[in-house]
Design a protein around this motif. Structure first.
Motif, PDB file in Angstrom:
ATOM      1  N   LEU A 195      64.575  41.265  42.036  1.00  0.00           N
ATOM      2  CA  LEU A 195      63.285  41.959  42.140  1.00  0.00           C
ATOM      3  C   LEU A 195      62.392  41.325  43.201  1.00  0.00           C
ATOM      4  O   LEU A 195      61.584  42.007  43.828  1.00  0.00           O
ATOM      5  N   ARG A 196      62.553  40.023  43.399  1.00  0.00           N
ATOM      6  CA  ARG A 196      61.727  39.348  44.391  1.00  0.00           C
ATOM      7  C   ARG A 196      62.038  39.842  45.807  1.00  0.00           C
ATOM      8  O   ARG A 196      61.197  39.759  46.716  1.00  0.00           O
ATOM      9  N   LEU A 197      63.236  40.385  46.004  1.00  0.00           N
ATOM     10  CA  LEU A 197      63.617  40.891  47.318  1.00  0.00           C
ATOM     11  C   LEU A 197      62.788  42.104  47.728  1.00  0.00           C
ATOM     12  O   LEU A 197      62.782  42.487  48.902  1.00  0.00           O
ATOM     13  N   LEU A 198      62.088  42.724  46.765  1.00  0.00           N
ATOM     14  CA  LEU A 198      61.273  43.897  47.071  1.00  0.00           C
ATOM     15  C   LEU A 198      60.024  43.548  47.883  1.00  0.00           C
ATOM     16  O   LEU A 198      59.337  44.446  48.362  1.00  0.00           O
ATOM     17  N   ALA A 199      59.732  42.268  48.029  1.00  0.00           N
ATOM     18  CA  ALA A 199      58.523  41.863  48.759  1.00  0.00           C
ATOM     19  C   ALA A 199      58.580  42.358  50.207  1.00  0.00           C
ATOM     20  O   ALA A 199      59.571  42.141  50.904  1.00  0.00           O
ATOM     21  N   PRO A 200      57.528  43.031  50.686  1.00  0.00           N
ATOM     22  CA  PRO A 200      57.508  43.499  52.076  1.00  0.00           C
ATOM     23  C   PRO A 200      57.117  42.371  53.026  1.00  0.00           C
ATOM     24  O   PRO A 200      56.765  41.273  52.603  1.00  0.00           O
ATOM     25  N   THR A 201      57.181  42.651  54.298  1.00  0.00           N
ATOM     26  CA  THR A 201      56.637  41.722  55.293  1.00  0.00           C
ATOM     27  C   THR A 201      55.127  41.933  55.354  1.00  0.00           C
ATOM     28  O   THR A 201      54.653  43.028  55.682  1.00  0.00           O
ATOM     29  N   ILE A 202      54.377  40.899  55.013  1.00  0.00           N
ATOM     30  CA  ILE A 202      52.919  41.021  54.959  1.00  0.00           C
ATOM     31  C   ILE A 202      52.308  40.960  56.349  1.00  0.00           C
ATOM     32  O   ILE A 202      51.379  41.703  56.674  1.00  0.00           O
ATOM     33  N   GLY A 203      52.814  40.064  57.186  1.00  0.00           N
ATOM     34  CA  GLY A 203      52.214  39.908  58.504  1.00  0.00           C
ATOM     35  C   GLY A 203      50.953  39.067  58.423  1.00  0.00           C
ATOM     36  O   GLY A 203      50.981  37.932  57.939  1.00  0.00           O
ATOM     37  N   ALA A 204      49.845  39.614  58.869  1.00  0.00           N
ATOM     38  CA  ALA A 204      48.572  38.873  58.884  1.00  0.00           C
ATOM     39  C   ALA A 204      47.520  39.634  58.092  1.00  0.00           C
ATOM     40  O   ALA A 204      47.283  40.821  58.326  1.00  0.00           O
ATOM     41  N   LEU A 205      46.892  38.924  57.153  1.00  0.00           N
ATOM     42  CA  LEU A 205      45.813  39.488  56.340  1.00  0.00           C
ATOM     43  C   LEU A 205      44.537  38.719  56.660  1.00  0.00           C
ATOM     44  O   LEU A 205      44.513  37.490  56.578  1.00  0.00           O
ATOM     45  N   ALA A 206      43.492  39.427  57.038  1.00  0.00           N
ATOM     46  CA  ALA A 206      42.225  38.784  57.427  1.00  0.00           C
ATOM     47  C   ALA A 206      41.075  39.361  56.614  1.00  0.00           C
ATOM     48  O   ALA A 206      41.031  40.559  56.334  1.00  0.00           O
ATOM     49  N   LEU A 207      40.158  38.495  56.261  1.00  0.00           N
ATOM     50  CA  LEU A 207      38.984  38.880  55.461  1.00  0.00           C
ATOM     51  C   LEU A 207      37.749  38.293  56.119  1.00  0.00           C
ATOM     52  O   LEU A 207      37.781  37.174  56.628  1.00  0.00           O
ATOM     53  N   LYS A 208      36.646  39.041  56.076  1.00  0.00           N
ATOM     54  CA  LYS A 208      35.422  38.570  56.725  1.00  0.00           C
ATOM     55  C   LYS A 208      34.205  38.943  55.882  1.00  0.00           C
ATOM     56  O   LYS A 208      34.099  40.050  55.377  1.00  0.00           O
ATOM     57  N   ASP A 209      33.294  37.969  55.756  1.00  0.00           N
ATOM     58  CA  ASP A 209      31.980  38.174  55.123  1.00  0.00           C
ATOM     59  C   ASP A 209      32.092  38.707  53.693  1.00  0.00           C
ATOM     60  O   ASP A 209      31.736  39.858  53.397  1.00  0.00           O
ATOM     61  N   LEU A 210      32.562  37.836  52.809  1.00  0.00           N
ATOM     62  CA  LEU A 210      32.623  38.167  51.387  1.00  0.00           C
ATOM     63  C   LEU A 210      31.401  37.590  50.689  1.00  0.00           C
ATOM     64  O   LEU A 210      31.055  36.427  50.867  1.00  0.00           O
ATOM     65  N   SER A 211      30.747  38.416  49.883  1.00  0.00           N
ATOM     66  CA  SER A 211      29.611  37.986  49.080  1.00  0.00           C
ATOM     67  C   SER A 211      29.843  38.463  47.661  1.00  0.00           C
ATOM     68  O   SER A 211      30.071  39.655  47.434  1.00  0.00           O
ATOM     69  N   LEU A 212      29.790  37.529  46.698  1.00  0.00           N
ATOM     70  CA  LEU A 212      30.092  37.865  45.305  1.00  0.00           C
ATOM     71  C   LEU A 212      29.024  37.268  44.402  1.00  0.00           C
ATOM     72  O   LEU A 212      28.755  36.069  44.448  1.00  0.00           O
ATOM     73  N   ASP A 213      28.406  38.111  43.597  1.00  0.00           N
ATOM     74  CA  ASP A 213      27.406  37.679  42.622  1.00  0.00           C
ATOM     75  C   ASP A 213      27.939  37.970  41.224  1.00  0.00           C
ATOM     76  O   ASP A 213      28.135  39.130  40.852  1.00  0.00           O
ATOM     77  N   LEU A 214      28.168  36.894  40.453  1.00  0.00           N
ATOM     78  CA  LEU A 214      28.732  37.014  39.119  1.00  0.00           C
ATOM     79  C   LEU A 214      27.667  36.715  38.073  1.00  0.00           C
ATOM     80  O   LEU A 214      26.916  35.751  38.215  1.00  0.00           O
ATOM     81  N   PRO A 215      27.603  37.516  37.041  1.00  0.00           N
ATOM     82  CA  PRO A 215      26.619  37.237  35.979  1.00  0.00           C
ATOM     83  C   PRO A 215      26.985  35.948  35.262  1.00  0.00           C
ATOM     84  O   PRO A 215      28.165  35.626  35.099  1.00  0.00           O
ATOM     85  N   PRO A 216      26.000  35.161  34.828  1.00  0.00           N
ATOM     86  CA  PRO A 216      26.295  33.902  34.121  1.00  0.00           C
ATOM     87  C   PRO A 216      26.936  34.171  32.770  1.00  0.00           C
ATOM     88  O   PRO A 216      26.678  35.204  32.137  1.00  0.00           O
ATOM     89  N   GLU A 217      27.784  33.248  32.346  1.00  0.00           N
ATOM     90  CA  GLU A 217      28.408  33.364  31.030  1.00  0.00           C
ATOM     91  C   GLU A 217      27.550  32.607  30.023  1.00  0.00           C
ATOM     92  O   GLU A 217      27.403  31.387  30.116  1.00  0.00           O
ATOM     93  N   PRO A 218      26.962  33.298  29.068  1.00  0.00           N
ATOM     94  CA  PRO A 218      26.096  32.613  28.101  1.00  0.00           C
ATOM     95  C   PRO A 218      26.883  31.672  27.204  1.00  0.00           C
ATOM     96  O   PRO A 218      28.022  31.947  26.834  1.00  0.00           O
ATOM     97  N   HIS A 219      26.311  30.536  26.906  1.00  0.00           N
ATOM     98  CA  HIS A 219      26.919  29.567  25.995  1.00  0.00           C
ATOM     99  C   HIS A 219      26.024  29.476  24.768  1.00  0.00           C
ATOM    100  O   HIS A 219      24.888  29.013  24.843  1.00  0.00           O
ATOM    101  N   PRO A 220      26.501  29.913  23.598  1.00  0.00           N
ATOM    102  CA  PRO A 220      25.623  30.026  22.427  1.00  0.00           C
ATOM    103  C   PRO A 220      25.049  28.708  21.942  1.00  0.00           C
ATOM    104  O   PRO A 220      24.013  28.699  21.290  1.00  0.00           O
ATOM    105  N   VAL A 221      25.695  27.584  22.235  1.00  0.00           N
ATOM    106  CA  VAL A 221      25.204  26.286  21.740  1.00  0.00           C
ATOM    107  C   VAL A 221      24.514  25.520  22.849  1.00  0.00           C
ATOM    108  O   VAL A 221      23.359  25.130  22.762  1.00  0.00           O
ATOM    109  N   ARG A 222      25.247  25.344  23.957  1.00  0.00           N
ATOM    110  CA  ARG A 222      24.715  24.506  25.023  1.00  0.00           C
ATOM    111  C   ARG A 222      23.608  25.203  25.803  1.00  0.00           C
ATOM    112  O   ARG A 222      22.678  24.576  26.284  1.00  0.00           O
TER     113      ARG A 222
END
Length: 604
Positions: free
Chosen positions: A345-372
C-alpha cells in the motif's frame, strides 16, 4: 474554414464571404448572381425538431425544442441523426452534424431510469455556433440548475453563464462510449471552458459557491472500459467488503482513468464552503485555486470555526507532482491474489515534488482548565504564525522518498505553547514570551552505498542562537524503511555512525540562561559562569576518559562559557568505516567510545 479551388460551389454558400470573394476574383464565379443566390438558398436551411432525446449509456439528454440554422441537413436527416436506439455509433453520427448554429431553449441532462439516482441538470438558452463535423466553435448557456434528489450529495444548485470553445462532441462520444486500448494518442475535448456564479446547497445545509471556474485544453484517451463504464464502476462501492477480483478490477480502472485525462489548466476563483449548523458551523474561503498538469496553487485561504478558531494562509503551492508511481502501484496491486501488505500500500505514494507555504496565521481558542485556570474562556486566543515553509521530496523508491528537505521560517508562537516540550519548555523562564523560530531538516539516502546523509538538521530562534547537526550514517538498507516496526528496528542494528558535526551559536539564549540560573542559585552571573568553566575544563574530560579529544572538548566548552559565541564539535571514527549501533549499546562508559574517535573541538 480553408478555401480551395477544388471545393464545390456549395462550400462558399454557407456564409464564408471571404472564400466567396477569393473565388470570384479567380474567375470561378461566372454564373449570374440570381443563379448563385438560388443555389445558396437550397444548400442551407433552418430546421426545427421537437422532443429530441439523446441517450449516451446511462446519461440521457432531453431537448423539448431544437433549431438548427444554416444546416445542409434536411429535417428527416437531422431527426435520423439524433434518433436514439440502434444504428451508427454516436461518434460517427456526430461527425455529420453541421450547422451555422444550434439553439436549444432548454436542455435536461439526467440518469437513465435503469441507473441509480443521480443529478438532474437543466441548462437554459443553449447556443452552439459554427458546428462542423461534430465540433462546436463556441457553446454558450445562459445558466443552469442542478437537483440531486437522493444519496449523500442530495441538494440543489445553480450555475451562471457557461461558455466553451472548440468543443469536440465526437471526441466526447468516443471517450464515454467507445472502448480503446488505453495507449492511443490523447484527443482534445475543448480549448477553453468557463462557468460563472456556481452555488450548491446540500441536505445538511452546507453551501458551496464559486465566482468563476475556467479550464483550458482538456484532453482524454480512450480506455478499455470506456469513461462511462469506469466511472459507473466506482459508484456506490463498499470498499470494505470488496472481493479480491472486484478490487483488482477497480485498481486497473483507477489506473486507466488516471492515465486517460490530461488537463492544461483549471482555475476557480471566489471559492467558499460554509456549514450552517450552529454546532458544526464553519466557513472556508479560497480566493483562487489553480491546477495544472504537474501542480496546484491555492491563494488567500481563510477559515473560521464555531469555536472561535481562525486561520489564514497567503499561498499554498505544489509543483512537480506526479501520479506515475501511484498508477504503477495500482497495476501491481491489481495483480495480487491476496490482501495487500502495508509495504504494498505504501507504493501508492505519488511523487510530491515541492510543496511551499507562505504567510500562515492561526488563532486558536484557549483550552479552559477547570482547576488551574477556571477563567480561561476569557483569555485571548493563542496565535501561531509561519512566514514561509517548504517541503521538497525526491521521487519515491518503494514508496519512500530518497531525499527530502523541510524548512520552516518565521514560526512564531507563545512560549507557553511549548511548556511540555523537552529542551523548549523552560524558555518562558528565561524571559521569552513569544518565540520566533526557524527549522531545517535536509536528508538524502543513497541506496547503492546504503548511506543516509544528514545535510543539515538545525533549529534557530530570534534572540536565541542556533543548533546545527550534520552527519552520515552507514548500513542503511531498504529494510530500515520497512513499515513493519520489527523489521525496521532489527535493520537499524546494522547502522553505523560515520560522521557527525555539531555547531552551537549563541544569540542571547545562553546569557538569559545564566541570568535565570543565577537568581535561582543566589549567585552573581560571573560566579556561576566560573563554576561552569571549571566543570567544563575538568569535569567533561573526566567523564569522557581524559583522552586528547576529551580534553579538547572540555577546553572548547570552557572558552564558550567564558565568552559565548560559537562552539564547534567534529567527530570521525578512527577506523574510517563507522561505529555500529550495537557497539554504542555495548559501551560501558563514554570513554570507551571516545577513544575510537578523531575529535576536533573549538570555540570562537
Amino acid at each position: 474554414m480553408t478555401c480551395s479551388k477544388g471545393r464545390p460551389l456549395r462550400a462558399w454558400a454557407t456564409g464564408a464571404s471571404a472564400c466567396v470573394l477569393i473565388l470570384l476574383g479567380a474567375g470561378l464565379a461566372a454564373q449570374p448572381r440570381p443563379v448563385l443566390a438560388q443555389e445558396a438558398a437550397s444548400a442551407v436551411q433552418d430546421v426545427t425538431l421537437q422532443d429530441v432525446t439523446l441517450v449516451f449509456g446511462e446519461t440521457v439528454l432531453r431537448v423539448p425544442r431544437l433549431t438548427a440554422s444554416g444546416t445542409r441537413l434536411s429535417k428527416d436527416e437531422l431527426s435520423t441523426l439524433l434518433k436514439p436506439g440502434p444504428g451508427e455509433a454516436w461518434p460517427v453520427r456526430l461527425t455529420r452534424l453541421d450547422a451555422a448554429s444550434l439553439v436549444i431553449p432548454e436542455l435536461r441532462v439526467e440518469r437513465a431510469a435503469s441507473a441509480a439516482a443521480g443529478p438532474v441538470v437543466t441548462y437554459r438558452d443553449v447556443v452552439a455556433r459554427d458546428v462542423r463535423a461534430g465540433r462546436i466553435a463556441e457553446l454558450t448557456a445562459a445558466g443552469a440548475s442542478i437537483l440531486v434528489e437522493a444519496g449523500p450529495q442530495k441538494g440543489t444548485g445553480t450555475y451562471g453563464r457557461l461558455r466553451a470553445t472548440d468543443l469536440d462532441l465526437a471526441v466526447l462520444a468516443r471517450l464515454y462510449g467507445e472502448p480503446g486500448d488505453g495507449k492511443s494518442a490523447l484527443q482534445r475535448v475543448y480549448a477553453t471552458f468557463s462557468m460563472e456564479d456556481v452555488a450548491y446547497v446540500d441536505a445538511r445545509g452546507t453551501a458551496v459557491t464559486m465566482a468563476r471556474v475556467e479550464g483550458r485544453d482538456l484532453s482524454g484517451r480512450q480506455i478499455p472500459a470506456t469513461w462511462t463504464g469506469a466511472l459507473q464502476a466506482f459508484a456506490g462501492v463498499d470498499y470494505e467488503r470488496l472481493a479480491p477480483v472486484e478490487r483488482s478490477r477497480l485498481m486497473n480502472l483507477g489506473a486507466d482513468l488516471a492515465e486517460a485525462v490530461s488537463i492544461g489548466t483549471l482555475e476557480a476563483t471566489g471559492v467558499s464552503v460554509q456549514e450552517a449548523k450552529p454546532r458544526d458551523a464553519f466557513r472556508l474561503g479560497v480566493a483562487r485555486l489553480l491546477m495544472t498538469g504537474a501542480g496546484a496553487a491555492l491563494e488567500d485561504i481563510t477559515f473560521s470555526g464555531a469555536d472561535g478558531a481562525k486561520a489564514r494562509l497567503g499561498r499554498l503551492a505544489l509543483d512537480g507532482f506526479s501520479l506515475a508511481p501511484t498508477v504503477a502501484a495500482l497495476r501491481k496491486l491489481a495483480a495480487l491474489t491476496g490482501e495487500p501488505s502495508e509495504a504494498d500500500l505504501r507504493l501508492l505514494a505519488p511523487t510530491i515534488g515541492a510543496l511551499a507555504l507562505k504567510d500562515l496565521s492561526l488563532d486558536l481558542p484557549p483550552e479552559p482548565h477547570p482547576v488551574r485556570d477556571p477563567a480561561a474562556k476569557a483569555l485571548a486566543p493563542m496565535h501561531v504564525g509561519l512566514r514561509d515553509a517548504a517541503l521538497t521530496l525526491a521521487p519515491p523508491r518503494d514508496g519512500v522518498p530518497t531525499a527530502g528537505r523541510l524548512s520552516l521560517s518565521g514560526l512564531t508562537l507563545p512560549a507557553s505553547a511549548v511548556e511540555g516540550v523537552p529542551g523548549l519548555g523552560s524558555l518562558g523562564l528565561y524571559g521569552y514570551r513569544d518565540l520566533d523560530l526557524n527549522l531545517v531538516a535536509d536528508t538524502s539516502w543513497d541506496a547503492a552505498t546504503k548511506e543516509l546523509k544528514l545535510g543539515e538538521v538545525s533549529v534557530s530562534g530570534k534572540d536565541m542562537g542556533s543548533v546545527r547537526i550534520n552527519g552520515m550514517l552507514g548500513g542503511i538498507g531498504p529494510e530500515v524503511f520497512n513499515p513493519d516496526v520489527a523489521i525496521s528496528s532489527f535493520a537499524m542494528l546494522s547502522a553505523t555512525a560515520k560522521a557527525m558535526d555539531l555547531t552551537i551559536e549563541n544569540g542571547g539564549l545562553f546569557d538569559r540562561f545564566i541570568a535565570a540560573q543565577s537568581k535561582v542559585l543566589s549567585l552573581k552571573p560571573e560566579e556561576l559562569k566560573q563554576e561552569y568553566v571549571t566543570a567544563s575544563v575538568f569535569g567533561v574530560p573526566a567523564i569522557l576518559g581524559n583522552s586528547v579529544g576529551a580534553k579538547a572538548v572540555g577546553a572548547a566548552m570552557g572558552q564558550f562559557v567564558t565568552k559565548p559565541g560559537t562552539l564547534s564539535l567534529s567527530l570521525r571514527p578512527k577506523n574510517g568505516t563507522g561505529i555500529g549501533m550495537l557497539e554504542f549499546g555495548a559501551a560501558l562508559t563514554p570513554a570507551a567510545l571516545f577513544d575510537r574517535l578523531e575529535v576536533n573541538a573549538k570555540a570562537n
